[in-house]
Write a protein that holds these residues in place. Structure first.
Motif, PDB file in Angstrom:
ATOM      1  N   SER A   4       0.850  -1.192   0.000  1.00 24.74           N
ATOM      2  CA  SER A   4       0.000   0.000   0.000  1.00 24.74           C
ATOM      3  C   SER A   4       0.882   1.236   0.000  1.00 24.74           C
ATOM      4  O   SER A   4       1.756   1.388   0.860  1.00 24.74           O
ATOM      5  CB  SER A   4      -0.906   0.040   1.238  1.00 24.74           C
ATOM      6  OG  SER A   4      -1.936  -0.920   1.165  1.00 24.74           O
ATOM      7  N   SER A  38      -3.120   5.593   8.838  1.00 24.64           N
ATOM      8  CA  SER A  38      -3.229   4.957   7.526  1.00 24.64           C
ATOM      9  C   SER A  38      -3.054   3.448   7.634  1.00 24.64           C
ATOM     10  O   SER A  38      -3.777   2.677   6.990  1.00 24.64           O
ATOM     11  CB  SER A  38      -2.188   5.536   6.565  1.00 24.64           C
ATOM     12  OG  SER A  38      -2.436   6.910   6.310  1.00 24.64           O
ATOM     13  N   PHE A 209       2.813   0.606  -9.432  1.00 23.39           N
ATOM     14  CA  PHE A 209       2.353   1.906  -8.962  1.00 23.39           C
ATOM     15  C   PHE A 209       3.174   2.972  -9.669  1.00 23.39           C
ATOM     16  O   PHE A 209       4.410   2.931  -9.629  1.00 23.39           O
ATOM     17  CB  PHE A 209       2.600   2.084  -7.458  1.00 23.39           C
ATOM     18  CG  PHE A 209       1.795   1.203  -6.551  1.00 23.39           C
ATOM     19  CD1 PHE A 209       0.552   1.604  -6.098  1.00 23.39           C
ATOM     20  CD2 PHE A 209       2.313   0.002  -6.104  1.00 23.39           C
ATOM     21  CE1 PHE A 209      -0.176   0.817  -5.228  1.00 23.39           C
ATOM     22  CE2 PHE A 209       1.596  -0.794  -5.235  1.00 23.39           C
ATOM     23  CZ  PHE A 209       0.341  -0.395  -4.795  1.00 23.39           C
ATOM     24  N   LYS A 245      -1.531   1.287 -11.404  1.00 23.80           N
ATOM     25  CA  LYS A 245      -2.321   2.191 -10.580  1.00 23.80           C
ATOM     26  C   LYS A 245      -1.510   3.444 -10.289  1.00 23.80           C
ATOM     27  O   LYS A 245      -0.274   3.415 -10.297  1.00 23.80           O
ATOM     28  CB  LYS A 245      -2.715   1.515  -9.260  1.00 23.80           C
ATOM     29  CG  LYS A 245      -3.829   0.493  -9.413  1.00 23.80           C
ATOM     30  CD  LYS A 245      -4.392   0.107  -8.057  1.00 23.80           C
ATOM     31  CE  LYS A 245      -5.579  -0.844  -8.226  1.00 23.80           C
ATOM     32  NZ  LYS A 245      -6.197  -1.181  -6.931  1.00 23.80           N
ATOM     33  N   ALA A 247      -0.245   6.056  -7.698  1.00 20.49           N
ATOM     34  CA  ALA A 247      -0.062   6.391  -6.291  1.00 20.49           C
ATOM     35  C   ALA A 247      -0.488   7.835  -6.079  1.00 20.49           C
ATOM     36  O   ALA A 247      -0.394   8.665  -6.993  1.00 20.49           O
ATOM     37  CB  ALA A 247       1.399   6.199  -5.896  1.00 20.49           C
ATOM     38  N   LYS A 248      -0.968   8.148  -4.875  1.00 25.38           N
ATOM     39  CA  LYS A 248      -1.524   9.469  -4.615  1.00 25.38           C
ATOM     40  C   LYS A 248      -0.926  10.107  -3.363  1.00 25.38           C
ATOM     41  O   LYS A 248      -0.393   9.418  -2.499  1.00 25.38           O
ATOM     42  CB  LYS A 248      -3.051   9.367  -4.475  1.00 25.38           C
ATOM     43  CG  LYS A 248      -3.728   8.834  -5.738  1.00 25.38           C
ATOM     44  CD  LYS A 248      -5.234   8.738  -5.580  1.00 25.38           C
ATOM     45  CE  LYS A 248      -5.880   8.205  -6.849  1.00 25.38           C
ATOM     46  NZ  LYS A 248      -7.348   8.096  -6.728  1.00 25.38           N
ATOM     47  N   GLU A 251      -4.201   9.878  -0.503  1.00 25.19           N
ATOM     48  CA  GLU A 251      -5.100   8.727  -0.476  1.00 25.19           C
ATOM     49  C   GLU A 251      -4.287   7.443  -0.524  1.00 25.19           C
ATOM     50  O   GLU A 251      -3.312   7.341  -1.272  1.00 25.19           O
ATOM     51  CB  GLU A 251      -6.054   8.792  -1.675  1.00 25.19           C
ATOM     52  CG  GLU A 251      -7.068   7.677  -1.746  1.00 25.19           C
ATOM     53  CD  GLU A 251      -7.967   7.796  -2.961  1.00 25.19           C
ATOM     54  OE1 GLU A 251      -8.452   6.762  -3.445  1.00 25.19           O
ATOM     55  OE2 GLU A 251      -8.171   8.937  -3.443  1.00 25.19           O
ATOM     56  N   VAL A 253      -3.370   3.870  -1.681  1.00 23.12           N
ATOM     57  CA  VAL A 253      -3.618   3.046  -2.857  1.00 23.12           C
ATOM     58  C   VAL A 253      -2.967   1.695  -2.633  1.00 23.12           C
ATOM     59  O   VAL A 253      -1.782   1.614  -2.295  1.00 23.12           O
ATOM     60  CB  VAL A 253      -3.054   3.695  -4.136  1.00 23.12           C
ATOM     61  CG1 VAL A 253      -3.382   2.842  -5.361  1.00 23.12           C
ATOM     62  CG2 VAL A 253      -3.624   5.111  -4.322  1.00 23.12           C
ATOM     63  N   THR A 254      -3.741   0.630  -2.822  1.00 24.42           N
ATOM     64  CA  THR A 254      -3.303  -0.724  -2.474  1.00 24.42           C
ATOM     65  C   THR A 254      -3.290  -1.621  -3.694  1.00 24.42           C
ATOM     66  O   THR A 254      -4.146  -1.509  -4.575  1.00 24.42           O
ATOM     67  CB  THR A 254      -4.220  -1.318  -1.396  1.00 24.42           C
ATOM     68  OG1 THR A 254      -4.101  -0.552  -0.199  1.00 24.42           O
ATOM     69  CG2 THR A 254      -3.875  -2.764  -1.091  1.00 24.42           C
ATOM     70  N   MET A 255      -2.328  -2.526  -3.719  1.00 31.08           N
ATOM     71  CA  MET A 255      -2.249  -3.504  -4.784  1.00 31.08           C
ATOM     72  C   MET A 255      -1.682  -4.790  -4.208  1.00 31.08           C
ATOM     73  O   MET A 255      -0.818  -4.760  -3.338  1.00 31.08           O
ATOM     74  CB  MET A 255      -1.388  -3.003  -5.926  1.00 31.08           C
ATOM     75  CG  MET A 255      -1.473  -3.811  -7.195  1.00 31.08           C
ATOM     76  SD  MET A 255      -0.432  -3.083  -8.493  1.00 31.08           S
ATOM     77  CE  MET A 255      -1.429  -1.654  -8.979  1.00 31.08           C
ATOM     78  N   SER A 262      -8.370  -2.802  -4.444  1.00 32.24           N
ATOM     79  CA  SER A 262      -8.578  -1.382  -4.677  1.00 32.24           C
ATOM     80  C   SER A 262      -7.758  -0.529  -3.738  1.00 32.24           C
ATOM     81  O   SER A 262      -7.106  -1.027  -2.853  1.00 32.24           O
ATOM     82  CB  SER A 262     -10.059  -1.067  -4.473  1.00 32.24           C
ATOM     83  OG  SER A 262     -10.458  -1.390  -3.170  1.00 32.24           O
TER      84      SER A 262
END
Length: 262
Positions: A4, A38, A209, A245, A247-248, A251, A253-255, A262
């Motif tokens: 994540s 988080s 990511f 995906k 990365a933010k 927020e 972001v998971t993979m 998601s």
């Protein structure tokens, strides 16, 4: 495997990696409170983290270290020159600091640091390996050297910098000196350079990511289009060869390398 990206960008960076029941963080460039919250959001207790590996000493990668070390006693691993260059070194408990060379172990993981080109004391990326899985983090690098390309090969999960769109940076409001720094060999990786690194990467399938994206000189849609267009032209299929995906900054972001999430 669970990866994540808790935060990614110029305001702060931190990545959670779990492989073979060993939990670590790569960088701690956001507040300890935010990292703790988080992790809780993804079902992880900060006390279960077995170590923090640090890529380089810039504040957006180390600002949460002092509290994490003092409050939770978390061990921190990085190059000796990186420790010496940290703005907060005099506040970090000595017993938490573990200088590294190329290879070391944390729990069930074999970790390998590889040199990257960035304007820091002794910056590195990391390949983190379990019994059958590998996660690699390669951000804050001016260009992809042969050793970086070799390090990202065979990654099940890759966190790769896609910092800027070259035209946006050239035509933007940054001072010329800063533009030159970002585009230089010790700066940051462009979308197109990230794409070609993915094209050259050896792996049947990877989860990627795209990270450390500039808020001023890039946009998620531009980054994704540039990278996917180049990969498509080279015969690489999204969803079959590579899953991507963004990365933010604000927020999680998971993979997962085991299944899409998601």
């Amino acid at each position: 495997m669970h990866v994540s990206v808790l935060a990614s960008g110029s305001k702060g960076n931190s990545i959670f990696v779990e492989i073979n029941n060993t939990l670590i963080l790569v960088d701690a460039g956001i507040s300890a409170r935010r990292i703790t919250n988080s992790l809780s959001d993804i079902g992880v207790d900060i006390r279960d983290i077995e170590g923090i590996v640090v890529t380089h000493e810039h504040r957006d990668h180390v600002s949460g270290l002092v509290t994490l070390c003092k409050k939770y006693g978390l061990p921190v691993y990085s190059r000796l020159a990186t420790f010496k260059s940290m703005y907060c070194i005099d506040k970090l408990p000595l017993e938490c600091l573990h200088p590294i060379k190329e290879k070391f172990a944390i729990g069930n993981l074999a970790v390998e640091a590889f040199n990257i080109s960035h304007d820091a004391a002794d910056p590195v990326g990391y390949s983190i390996k379990g019994r059958q899985q590998k996660c690699t983090v390669a951000t804050d690098l001016g260009f992809v050297t042969s050793n970086v390309q070799e390090a990202i090969d065979n990654s099940d999960v890759l966190v790769l910098e896609a910092n800027h769109d070259i035209d946006m940076l050239k035509n933007g409001d940054y001072p010329l000196a800063l533009k030159r720094r970002i585009m230089g060999k010790q700066g940051h990786l462009s979308n197109s350079d990230a794409a070609w690194a993915l094209v050259r990467m050896k792996k049947q399938h990877s989860y990627v990511f795209l990270a450390h994206m500039s808020e001023e000189n890039n946009r998620p849609d531009i980054a994704k289009k540039t990278i996917t267009d180049i990969m498509w032209q080279q015969g690489i299929k999204l969803g079959e060869d590579i899953d991507i995906k963004m990365a933010k900054q604000d927020e999680i972001v998971t993979m997962s390398a085991d299944k899409k999430s998601s």
